[in-house]
Write an enzyme that holds these catalytic residues in place. Sequence first.
Site, PDB file in Angstrom:
ATOM      1  N   ASN A 114     -67.097  12.207  53.367  1.00 30.99           N
ATOM      2  CA  ASN A 114     -67.509  11.459  54.554  1.00 30.99           C
ATOM      3  C   ASN A 114     -66.735  10.157  54.761  1.00 30.99           C
ATOM      4  O   ASN A 114     -66.444   9.770  55.882  1.00 30.99           O
ATOM      5  CB  ASN A 114     -69.015  11.190  54.522  1.00 30.99           C
ATOM      6  CG  ASN A 114     -69.451  10.399  53.307  1.00 30.99           C
ATOM      7  OD1 ASN A 114     -68.928  10.580  52.204  1.00 30.99           O
ATOM      8  ND2 ASN A 114     -70.413   9.513  53.487  1.00 30.99           N
TER       9      ASN A 114
ATOM     10  N   GLU B 270     -74.123   8.734  42.573  1.00 28.49           N
ATOM     11  CA  GLU B 270     -74.590   8.211  43.858  1.00 28.49           C
ATOM     12  C   GLU B 270     -74.797   9.424  44.751  1.00 28.49           C
ATOM     13  O   GLU B 270     -73.840  10.069  45.188  1.00 28.49           O
ATOM     14  CB  GLU B 270     -73.565   7.238  44.446  1.00 28.49           C
ATOM     15  CG  GLU B 270     -74.142   6.319  45.510  1.00 28.49           C
ATOM     16  CD  GLU B 270     -74.145   6.951  46.886  1.00 28.49           C
ATOM     17  OE1 GLU B 270     -75.230   7.412  47.308  1.00 28.49           O
ATOM     18  OE2 GLU B 270     -73.105   6.987  47.532  1.00 28.49           O
TER      19      GLU B 270
ATOM     20  N   CYS C 208     -74.175   8.206  53.895  1.00 26.03           N
ATOM     21  CA  CYS C 208     -75.386   8.311  53.087  1.00 26.03           C
ATOM     22  C   CYS C 208     -76.372   7.190  53.386  1.00 26.03           C
ATOM     23  O   CYS C 208     -77.566   7.302  53.070  1.00 26.03           O
ATOM     24  CB  CYS C 208     -75.044   8.330  51.599  1.00 26.03           C
ATOM     25  SG  CYS C 208     -74.150   6.860  51.034  1.00 26.03           S
TER      26      CYS C 208
ATOM     27  N   GLU D  98     -72.932   1.079  41.355  1.00 23.84           N
ATOM     28  CA  GLU D  98     -71.530   0.754  41.568  1.00 23.84           C
ATOM     29  C   GLU D  98     -71.456  -0.652  42.156  1.00 23.84           C
ATOM     30  O   GLU D  98     -72.455  -1.240  42.536  1.00 23.84           O
ATOM     31  CB  GLU D  98     -70.894   1.777  42.513  1.00 23.84           C
ATOM     32  CG  GLU D  98     -70.877   3.187  41.952  1.00 23.84           C
ATOM     33  CD  GLU D  98     -70.241   4.197  42.887  1.00 23.84           C
ATOM     34  OE1 GLU D  98     -69.188   4.751  42.525  1.00 23.84           O
ATOM     35  OE2 GLU D  98     -70.798   4.420  43.979  1.00 23.84           O
TER      36      GLU D  98
END
Length: 480
Positions: free
Chosen positions: A151, A249, A283, A461
């Site tokens: 994405n 993630e 997301c 992260e």
Amino acid sequence: MKKIENYIDGKYIAPIKNNWLDNYNPAKGEVYSQIPDSSSEDIELAYKAASNAFLSWSATSLQERSTILLKIAKLIKENLEELAIAEAIDNGKPLTLARSVDIPRASDNFQFFAHAITQFASEAHESSGFNAINFTLRHPIGVVGCISPWNLPLYLFTWKIAPALAAGNTVIAKPSEITPMTAYLLGEICTKAGLPKGVLNIVHGLGAKAGQAIVAHPQVKAISFTGGTVTGAHIAKIAAPLFKKLSLELGGKNPNLIFADCDYDRMLETTLKSSFSNQGQICLCGSRILVEKSIYERFKNDFIAKTKALKIGQPLDKDTNIGALVSKPHLEKVKRYIDDANAEGGKVLCGGEYVTIVDHKKGYYLQPTIIEVSDPRCRLVQEEIFGPVVTIMPFDNDEEALELANDVRYGLSCTIWTNNLNRSMKMAKHIDAGIVWVNTWMMRDLRTPFGGIKDSGVGREGGFEALRFFTEPKNVCIQY
């Protein structure tokens, strides 16, 4: 037909078995390049290159590493237009988005971690009464695997690679096979920047083959993965018996809580972005819109009007707001959710139909879609659709808003719109999410931890969290 090659040991090479995969231009629905269908043999070749490079790279001074990463950042900026066009063609996103956000952020990732590694500090403790001091050393892990999604191709690819390299690791990286182009171009940039051969190795291919080989390789010490929750669970099962460090993630089904006392016009414009940016393929998109009942009808009418005004078009058109979805299978998956809306008790208020663009008749275009729902347990609300589709429903009070917001298995992000400080603090504290925005969306400070809870993943992260992940701590105790 352009053939993308793997970048291993500082040079481009064809896959060992000479197998290739078609790469589609989603705006046209046509094959426009081919990529390696890499196998475990290609991963082993990349591992040997990374392993050979580790000793010298890990011993390189922080300043030298920082200088090389800054050169990579500079070259990404200098090649911004080429990279943005490549990303728009490969992914289907509007060129304006790639040019203004995605490619600049990829440069920022290298620049940020180039500086962060020179500021990264460890702790020390004086042991009172024992005449001793404890301090912590942090060493690079070794060869690590970085697997990124389709994405935000270069944006998220570099979000993993930059801290891994900054910390002194060598990397085997696999971009998505659906959007490989900018990762391919990054190899040449790294060579020009003087990154030693073998430090970064980019291997293309399928997740079930190339990705699996990275995760299962016994000498790859850590895996950083961004993608779907199902794939994340599969990776965890493989990695756990091998005692690898994991950062996952994963998916999101993020609530957007809109209260009557919000700054209405600012909320409306931002909600349009948080719903449909990148065709809803982020997301962090606020795909569950929950609105206080007193302004629900006003919001619904205004939001529908704003959504209908968005221009759907081919990605390279400067006026395009909504580009093509990334692939035909993904387009069909998103459309199935819309087609099932009535059966799920939902009502499509606008959008939901395929779009045909002149000269791009086979492209993967879909109208941005708003679905009104009454059952918070229906599939439309509970499952990640990951497209230009949002659900809306009203709530009566703060308690109901909080209950609805937390009533999913995901916990990535949340957006809260209110000018009531007490409410915003209470909501932020009790929302099940790793990231909470109040009166804004997607305002990212790279120093902050990024990640989710529940089925949205494990680990964080960003900032020093990323450098901690990509290093191993060693405590040293000295009595004097």
